[in-house]
Design a protein around this motif. Structure first.
Motif, PDB file in Angstrom:
ATOM      1  N   GLU A  30       0.825  -1.212   0.000  1.00  0.00           N
ATOM      2  CA  GLU A  30       0.000   0.000   0.000  1.00  0.00           C
ATOM      3  C   GLU A  30       0.859   1.263   0.000  1.00  0.00           C
ATOM      4  OE1 GLU A  30      -3.317  -0.124  -0.366  1.00  0.00           O
ATOM      5  OE2 GLU A  30      -3.084  -2.309  -0.470  1.00  0.00           O
ATOM      6  N   ASN A  31       2.169   1.071  -0.214  1.00  0.00           N
ATOM      7  CA  ASN A  31       3.137   2.170  -0.291  1.00  0.00           C
ATOM      8  C   ASN A  31       3.316   2.892   1.056  1.00  0.00           C
ATOM      9  OD1 ASN A  31       4.948   2.922  -2.331  1.00  0.00           O
ATOM     10  ND2 ASN A  31       3.990   4.927  -2.486  1.00  0.00           N
ATOM     11  N   ARG A  32       3.130   2.133   2.154  1.00  0.00           N
ATOM     12  CA  ARG A  32       3.368   2.665   3.497  1.00  0.00           C
ATOM     13  C   ARG A  32       4.750   2.186   3.957  1.00  0.00           C
ATOM     14  NH1 ARG A  32      -2.480   0.768   4.778  1.00  0.00           N
ATOM     15  NH2 ARG A  32      -1.325  -1.157   4.589  1.00  0.00           N
ATOM     16  N   PHE A  33       5.504   3.079   4.566  1.00  0.00           N
ATOM     17  CA  PHE A  33       6.854   2.766   5.012  1.00  0.00           C
ATOM     18  C   PHE A  33       6.862   2.326   6.466  1.00  0.00           C
ATOM     19  CE2 PHE A  33       7.551   4.708   1.053  1.00  0.00           C
ATOM     20  CZ  PHE A  33       8.781   4.239   0.606  1.00  0.00           C
ATOM     21  N   PRO A  34       7.960   1.689   6.934  1.00  0.00           N
ATOM     22  CA  PRO A  34       7.975   1.085   8.269  1.00  0.00           C
ATOM     23  C   PRO A  34       7.509   1.973   9.413  1.00  0.00           C
ATOM     24  CG  PRO A  34       9.900   0.393   7.056  1.00  0.00           C
ATOM     25  CD  PRO A  34       9.196   1.419   6.201  1.00  0.00           C
ATOM     26  N   GLU A  35       7.764   3.286   9.367  1.00  0.00           N
ATOM     27  CA  GLU A  35       7.369   4.154  10.479  1.00  0.00           C
ATOM     28  C   GLU A  35       5.941   4.655  10.355  1.00  0.00           C
ATOM     29  OE1 GLU A  35       9.578   5.143   8.135  1.00  0.00           O
ATOM     30  OE2 GLU A  35      11.466   4.623   9.041  1.00  0.00           O
ATOM     31  N   GLU A  36       5.273   4.366   9.249  1.00  0.00           N
ATOM     32  CA  GLU A  36       3.949   4.925   9.000  1.00  0.00           C
ATOM     33  C   GLU A  36       2.839   4.044   9.568  1.00  0.00           C
ATOM     34  OE1 GLU A  36       5.301   7.185   4.909  1.00  0.00           O
ATOM     35  OE2 GLU A  36       3.807   5.607   4.771  1.00  0.00           O
ATOM     36  N   ALA A  46      17.975   5.914  13.751  1.00  0.00           N
ATOM     37  CA  ALA A  46      16.826   4.996  13.819  1.00  0.00           C
ATOM     38  C   ALA A  46      16.705   4.408  15.218  1.00  0.00           C
ATOM     39  CB  ALA A  46      16.973   3.876  12.793  1.00  0.00           C
ATOM     40  N   LYS A  47      15.481   4.409  15.721  1.00  0.00           N
ATOM     41  CA  LYS A  47      15.206   3.793  17.017  1.00  0.00           C
ATOM     42  C   LYS A  47      15.438   2.285  16.871  1.00  0.00           C
ATOM     43  CE  LYS A  47      11.516   2.996  20.304  1.00  0.00           C
ATOM     44  NZ  LYS A  47      10.082   2.986  20.490  1.00  0.00           N
ATOM     45  N   MET A  48      16.150   1.692  17.822  1.00  0.00           N
ATOM     46  CA  MET A  48      16.461   0.269  17.770  1.00  0.00           C
ATOM     47  C   MET A  48      15.212  -0.533  18.127  1.00  0.00           C
ATOM     48  SD  MET A  48      18.923  -1.891  17.040  1.00  0.00           S
ATOM     49  CE  MET A  48      20.451  -1.020  17.136  1.00  0.00           C
ATOM     50  N   ARG A  49      14.641  -1.179  17.114  1.00  0.00           N
ATOM     51  CA  ARG A  49      13.450  -2.007  17.301  1.00  0.00           C
ATOM     52  C   ARG A  49      13.889  -3.470  17.439  1.00  0.00           C
ATOM     53  NH1 ARG A  49      10.814  -1.498  11.972  1.00  0.00           N
ATOM     54  NH2 ARG A  49      12.982  -1.624  11.378  1.00  0.00           N
ATOM     55  N   GLN A  50      12.971  -4.354  17.732  1.00  0.00           N
ATOM     56  CA  GLN A  50      13.329  -5.763  17.901  1.00  0.00           C
ATOM     57  C   GLN A  50      13.909  -6.350  16.612  1.00  0.00           C
ATOM     58  OE1 GLN A  50      13.322  -7.286  20.961  1.00  0.00           O
ATOM     59  NE2 GLN A  50      14.565  -8.756  19.838  1.00  0.00           N
ATOM     60  N   ILE A  51      13.347  -6.006  15.457  1.00  0.00           N
ATOM     61  CA  ILE A  51      13.870  -6.535  14.202  1.00  0.00           C
ATOM     62  C   ILE A  51      15.316  -6.099  13.978  1.00  0.00           C
ATOM     63  CG2 ILE A  51      12.973  -4.643  12.766  1.00  0.00           C
ATOM     64  CD1 ILE A  51      12.491  -6.744  10.552  1.00  0.00           C
ATOM     65  N   ASP A  52      15.654  -4.877  14.399  1.00  0.00           N
ATOM     66  CA  ASP A  52      17.016  -4.370  14.261  1.00  0.00           C
ATOM     67  C   ASP A  52      17.961  -5.103  15.215  1.00  0.00           C
ATOM     68  OD1 ASP A  52      16.035  -2.312  12.450  1.00  0.00           O
ATOM     69  OD2 ASP A  52      15.251  -1.340  14.251  1.00  0.00           O
ATOM     70  N   LYS A  53      17.522  -5.302  16.451  1.00  0.00           N
ATOM     71  CA  LYS A  53      18.334  -6.038  17.429  1.00  0.00           C
ATOM     72  C   LYS A  53      18.578  -7.469  16.964  1.00  0.00           C
ATOM     73  CE  LYS A  53      16.730  -3.323  21.359  1.00  0.00           C
ATOM     74  NZ  LYS A  53      15.889  -3.308  22.568  1.00  0.00           N
TER      75      LYS A  53
END
Length: 188
Positions: free
Chosen positions: A145-151, A167-174
């Protein structure tokens, strides 16, 4: 390489050619000499670690940032990164706005990558650049739907690690960091 293929050479490539190279390093240099960059995909055959793909040689041969993307198939990443490399070479500023026609019918964004990530993930580019820091951009893709991860409303099935300095460290990043970094260098 056959005679009809023109080699592209830089001072760094000449310097590397003076060394004893592994078969992999020789192939990497051949590819960069022919195409001005190489796209490398890092895939875990057991699918325990997220895949990622990145360019090698763009910073040296075209004086533009290297590019990385996380979570795309090797084929999609290869096509998108090569297209983005051509846009950069044509003088397009990828860090401004969103860009279409790189992945299907959705827009993508390019965001600067934190050097801590380039050192951990882009090992062949680090080698090629003589262990010196180099600029890199991350190709970020949206959901269908053309929405980005923070949207708001972003479909988490399309989530990807975000490698930006702020970028805030989220679980996927960790999890991504833990999957690719030796234990002694992991975040706590």
């Amino acid at each position: 390489m056959s005679d009809h293929k023109k080699k592209y050479e830089t001072e760094r490539i000449r310097e590397l050619r003076l060394r004893e190279l592994s078969k992999y390093e020789e192939g990497l240099l051949n590819t960069v000499e022919e195409f001005r960059c190489m796209v490398l995909s890092v895939q875990d055959p057991n699918e325990n670690r997220p895949s990622f793909s990145y360019t090698i040689g763009l910073n040296n041969t075209r004086q533009v940032p290297e590019i990385i993307t996380c979570g795309l198939s090797a084929n999609a990443a290869h096509a998108a990164l090569n297209h983005a490399a051509n846009l950069l070479a044509a003088g397009v500023n990828l860090t401004t706005g969103r860009h279409i026609d790189l992945i299907g019918n959705v827009e993508v964004e390019f965001r600067p990558v934190d050097p801590k990530w380039t050192k951990i993930l882009m090992l062949s580019a680090v080698w090629f650049n003589g262990n010196s820091e180099f600029p890199a951009l991350q190709l970020i893709f949206p959901d269908l739907e053309n929405r980005f991860p923070e949207e708001e409303g972003f479909n988490a099935d399309f989530d990807q690690p975000l490698l930006q300095p702020d970028a805030k460290m989220r679980q996927i990043d960790k999890d991504f960091w833990s999957a690719h970094v030796p234990k002694k260098r992991r975040f706590h």
